[in-house]
Motif scaffolding. Structure first.
Motif, PDB file in Angstrom:
ATOM      1  N   SER A  12     -39.936 -30.219 -51.953  1.00 57.07           N
ATOM      2  CA  SER A  12     -40.806 -29.551 -52.859  1.00 57.07           C
ATOM      3  C   SER A  12     -41.736 -30.428 -53.521  1.00 57.07           C
ATOM      4  CB  SER A  12     -40.004 -28.800 -53.821  1.00 57.07           C
ATOM      5  OG  SER A  12     -40.785 -28.114 -54.958  1.00 57.07           O
ATOM      6  N   LEU A  13     -41.220 -31.464 -53.873  1.00 63.87           N
ATOM      7  CA  LEU A  13     -42.068 -32.668 -54.480  1.00 63.87           C
ATOM      8  C   LEU A  13     -43.182 -33.182 -53.675  1.00 63.87           C
ATOM      9  CD1 LEU A  13     -42.685 -34.638 -56.986  1.00 63.87           C
ATOM     10  CD2 LEU A  13     -40.905 -36.226 -55.902  1.00 63.87           C
ATOM     11  N   ARG A  14     -43.046 -33.359 -52.621  1.00 61.33           N
ATOM     12  CA  ARG A  14     -43.880 -34.024 -51.697  1.00 61.33           C
ATOM     13  C   ARG A  14     -44.799 -32.800 -51.319  1.00 61.33           C
ATOM     14  NH1 ARG A  14     -39.759 -36.750 -47.322  1.00 61.33           N
ATOM     15  NH2 ARG A  14     -39.615 -38.583 -48.474  1.00 61.33           N
ATOM     16  N   GLN A  15     -44.579 -31.500 -51.059  1.00 60.14           N
ATOM     17  CA  GLN A  15     -45.469 -30.420 -51.124  1.00 60.14           C
ATOM     18  C   GLN A  15     -46.460 -30.198 -52.306  1.00 60.14           C
ATOM     19  OE1 GLN A  15     -46.219 -28.862 -48.306  1.00 60.14           O
ATOM     20  NE2 GLN A  15     -47.851 -27.985 -49.274  1.00 60.14           N
ATOM     21  N   GLU A  16     -45.901 -30.470 -53.399  1.00 62.47           N
ATOM     22  CA  GLU A  16     -46.744 -30.247 -54.551  1.00 62.47           C
ATOM     23  C   GLU A  16     -47.695 -31.695 -54.923  1.00 62.47           C
ATOM     24  OE1 GLU A  16     -45.732 -30.248 -59.512  1.00 62.47           O
ATOM     25  OE2 GLU A  16     -44.068 -29.947 -58.181  1.00 62.47           O
ATOM     26  N   GLN A  17     -47.050 -32.661 -54.521  1.00 61.50           N
ATOM     27  CA  GLN A  17     -48.192 -33.998 -54.433  1.00 61.50           C
ATOM     28  C   GLN A  17     -49.274 -33.730 -53.513  1.00 61.50           C
ATOM     29  OE1 GLN A  17     -45.142 -36.874 -53.908  1.00 61.50           O
ATOM     30  NE2 GLN A  17     -45.151 -37.306 -56.137  1.00 61.50           N
ATOM     31  N   LYS A  18     -48.952 -33.157 -52.381  1.00 62.37           N
ATOM     32  CA  LYS A  18     -49.999 -32.920 -51.356  1.00 62.37           C
ATOM     33  C   LYS A  18     -51.080 -31.907 -51.774  1.00 62.37           C
ATOM     34  CE  LYS A  18     -50.221 -31.421 -46.300  1.00 62.37           C
ATOM     35  NZ  LYS A  18     -49.840 -31.112 -45.297  1.00 62.37           N
ATOM     36  N   ARG A  21     -53.017 -33.639 -54.249  1.00 63.02           N
ATOM     37  CA  ARG A  21     -54.010 -34.527 -53.849  1.00 63.02           C
ATOM     38  C   ARG A  21     -55.213 -33.796 -53.066  1.00 63.02           C
ATOM     39  NH1 ARG A  21     -49.376 -37.190 -52.259  1.00 63.02           N
ATOM     40  NH2 ARG A  21     -49.427 -36.326 -50.103  1.00 63.02           N
ATOM     41  N   ARG A  22     -54.982 -32.830 -52.539  1.00 61.21           N
ATOM     42  CA  ARG A  22     -56.129 -31.964 -52.020  1.00 61.21           C
ATOM     43  C   ARG A  22     -56.920 -31.224 -52.903  1.00 61.21           C
ATOM     44  NH1 ARG A  22     -53.279 -28.882 -48.580  1.00 61.21           N
ATOM     45  NH2 ARG A  22     -52.541 -27.451 -50.181  1.00 61.21           N
ATOM     46  N   GLU A  23     -56.506 -30.762 -54.242  1.00 57.16           N
ATOM     47  CA  GLU A  23     -57.307 -30.111 -55.098  1.00 57.16           C
ATOM     48  C   GLU A  23     -58.237 -31.285 -55.948  1.00 57.16           C
ATOM     49  OE1 GLU A  23     -54.243 -28.333 -57.659  1.00 57.16           O
ATOM     50  OE2 GLU A  23     -54.032 -26.647 -56.447  1.00 57.16           O
ATOM     51  N   GLU A  24     -57.576 -32.467 -55.997  1.00 56.88           N
ATOM     52  CA  GLU A  24     -58.385 -33.579 -56.632  1.00 56.88           C
ATOM     53  C   GLU A  24     -59.451 -33.917 -55.909  1.00 56.88           C
ATOM     54  OE1 GLU A  24     -59.358 -36.159 -59.538  1.00 56.88           O
ATOM     55  OE2 GLU A  24     -57.579 -34.841 -59.561  1.00 56.88           O
ATOM     56  N   ARG A  25     -59.319 -33.928 -54.462  1.00 57.88           N
ATOM     57  CA  ARG A  25     -60.442 -34.289 -53.431  1.00 57.88           C
ATOM     58  C   ARG A  25     -61.596 -33.177 -53.741  1.00 57.88           C
ATOM     59  NH1 ARG A  25     -56.118 -35.707 -50.059  1.00 57.88           N
ATOM     60  NH2 ARG A  25     -56.365 -33.600 -48.830  1.00 57.88           N
ATOM     61  N   GLU A  26     -61.248 -31.949 -53.892  1.00 57.18           N
ATOM     62  CA  GLU A  26     -62.417 -30.715 -53.807  1.00 57.18           C
ATOM     63  C   GLU A  26     -63.087 -30.789 -55.173  1.00 57.18           C
ATOM     64  OE1 GLU A  26     -59.794 -27.473 -52.908  1.00 57.18           O
ATOM     65  OE2 GLU A  26     -59.595 -27.954 -50.863  1.00 57.18           O
ATOM     66  N   GLN A  50     -57.951 -40.634 -63.608  1.00 57.19           N
ATOM     67  CA  GLN A  50     -56.784 -41.213 -62.868  1.00 57.19           C
ATOM     68  C   GLN A  50     -57.018 -40.695 -61.450  1.00 57.19           C
ATOM     69  OE1 GLN A  50     -53.454 -39.303 -64.780  1.00 57.19           O
ATOM     70  NE2 GLN A  50     -53.688 -40.682 -66.547  1.00 57.19           N
ATOM     71  N   VAL A  51     -56.654 -41.786 -60.483  1.00 58.01           N
ATOM     72  CA  VAL A  51     -56.708 -41.718 -59.348  1.00 58.01           C
ATOM     73  C   VAL A  51     -55.438 -42.109 -58.802  1.00 58.01           C
ATOM     74  CG1 VAL A  51     -57.932 -42.148 -56.979  1.00 58.01           C
ATOM     75  CG2 VAL A  51     -59.209 -42.052 -59.157  1.00 58.01           C
ATOM     76  N   PRO A  52     -54.371 -41.270 -58.519  1.00 55.99           N
ATOM     77  CA  PRO A  52     -53.102 -41.696 -57.863  1.00 55.99           C
ATOM     78  C   PRO A  52     -53.308 -42.145 -56.297  1.00 55.99           C
ATOM     79  CG  PRO A  52     -53.446 -39.138 -57.833  1.00 55.99           C
ATOM     80  CD  PRO A  52     -54.633 -39.908 -58.647  1.00 55.99           C
ATOM     81  N   PRO A  55     -49.458 -47.362 -52.456  1.00 57.22           N
ATOM     82  CA  PRO A  55     -49.882 -48.751 -51.896  1.00 57.22           C
ATOM     83  C   PRO A  55     -49.653 -48.564 -50.534  1.00 57.22           C
ATOM     84  CG  PRO A  55     -48.476 -48.738 -53.890  1.00 57.22           C
ATOM     85  CD  PRO A  55     -48.499 -47.458 -53.752  1.00 57.22           C
ATOM     86  N   GLY A  56     -50.448 -49.115 -49.558  1.00 56.45           N
ATOM     87  CA  GLY A  56     -50.409 -49.165 -48.205  1.00 56.45           C
ATOM     88  C   GLY A  56     -50.372 -47.671 -47.517  1.00 56.45           C
ATOM     89  N   ALA A  57     -50.795 -46.662 -48.380  1.00 60.67           N
ATOM     90  CA  ALA A  57     -50.897 -45.298 -47.593  1.00 60.67           C
ATOM     91  C   ALA A  57     -52.366 -45.349 -46.876  1.00 60.67           C
ATOM     92  CB  ALA A  57     -50.814 -44.380 -48.773  1.00 60.67           C
ATOM     93  N   THR A  58     -52.258 -44.532 -45.866  1.00 64.38           N
ATOM     94  CA  THR A  58     -53.719 -44.348 -45.252  1.00 64.38           C
ATOM     95  C   THR A  58     -54.552 -43.341 -45.906  1.00 64.38           C
ATOM     96  OG1 THR A  58     -52.724 -42.343 -44.173  1.00 64.38           O
ATOM     97  CG2 THR A  58     -52.485 -44.489 -42.771  1.00 64.38           C
ATOM     98  N   GLU A  59     -55.911 -43.493 -45.649  1.00 65.27           N
ATOM     99  CA  GLU A  59     -56.610 -42.524 -46.539  1.00 65.27           C
ATOM    100  C   GLU A  59     -56.386 -40.982 -46.552  1.00 65.27           C
ATOM    101  OE1 GLU A  59     -59.598 -42.378 -48.869  1.00 65.27           O
ATOM    102  OE2 GLU A  59     -59.108 -44.212 -48.144  1.00 65.27           O
ATOM    103  N   GLU A  60     -55.626 -40.550 -45.597  1.00 55.84           N
ATOM    104  CA  GLU A  60     -55.359 -39.246 -45.450  1.00 55.84           C
ATOM    105  C   GLU A  60     -54.332 -38.695 -46.526  1.00 55.84           C
ATOM    106  OE1 GLU A  60     -54.272 -38.357 -41.432  1.00 55.84           O
ATOM    107  OE2 GLU A  60     -56.291 -38.505 -40.400  1.00 55.84           O
ATOM    108  N   THR A  61     -53.289 -39.836 -46.716  1.00 54.33           N
ATOM    109  CA  THR A  61     -52.157 -39.294 -47.587  1.00 54.33           C
ATOM    110  C   THR A  61     -52.444 -39.858 -49.119  1.00 54.33           C
ATOM    111  OG1 THR A  61     -51.167 -41.739 -46.913  1.00 54.33           O
ATOM    112  CG2 THR A  61     -50.391 -39.800 -45.635  1.00 54.33           C
ATOM    113  N   LYS A  62     -53.396 -40.389 -49.244  1.00 53.88           N
ATOM    114  CA  LYS A  62     -53.790 -40.813 -50.744  1.00 53.88           C
ATOM    115  C   LYS A  62     -54.026 -39.489 -51.105  1.00 53.88           C
ATOM    116  CE  LYS A  62     -55.506 -45.490 -49.802  1.00 53.88           C
ATOM    117  NZ  LYS A  62     -56.485 -46.557 -49.965  1.00 53.88           N
TER     118      LYS A  62
END
Length: 62
Positions: A12-18, A21-26, A50-52, A55-62
């Protein structure tokens, strides 16, 4: 040893963070600034968008 048990809270946490991140990019730059202004308290604090990142993540997972 890797824990292979399914944890609904972690999923659930991973889905919420995803979603966040998508909303932030938009957001437009003006919307990001507006959010930063609302999140800044007290008013004497400098505005900082704030830009969460992970570290070490690919561009798609940021």
């Amino acid at each position: 040893m890797e824990n292979k048990e399914h944890n609904p809270a972690v999923e659930s946490l991973r889905q919420e963070q995803k979603t966040q991140r998508r909303e932030e990019r938009e957001l437009t730059p003006d919307q990001k600034l507006e959010r930063a202004l609302k999140d800044t308290f007290p008013a004497s604090d400098p505005v900082a968008e704030q830009v969460p990142i992970t570290p070490g993540a690919t561009e798609e997972t940021k």
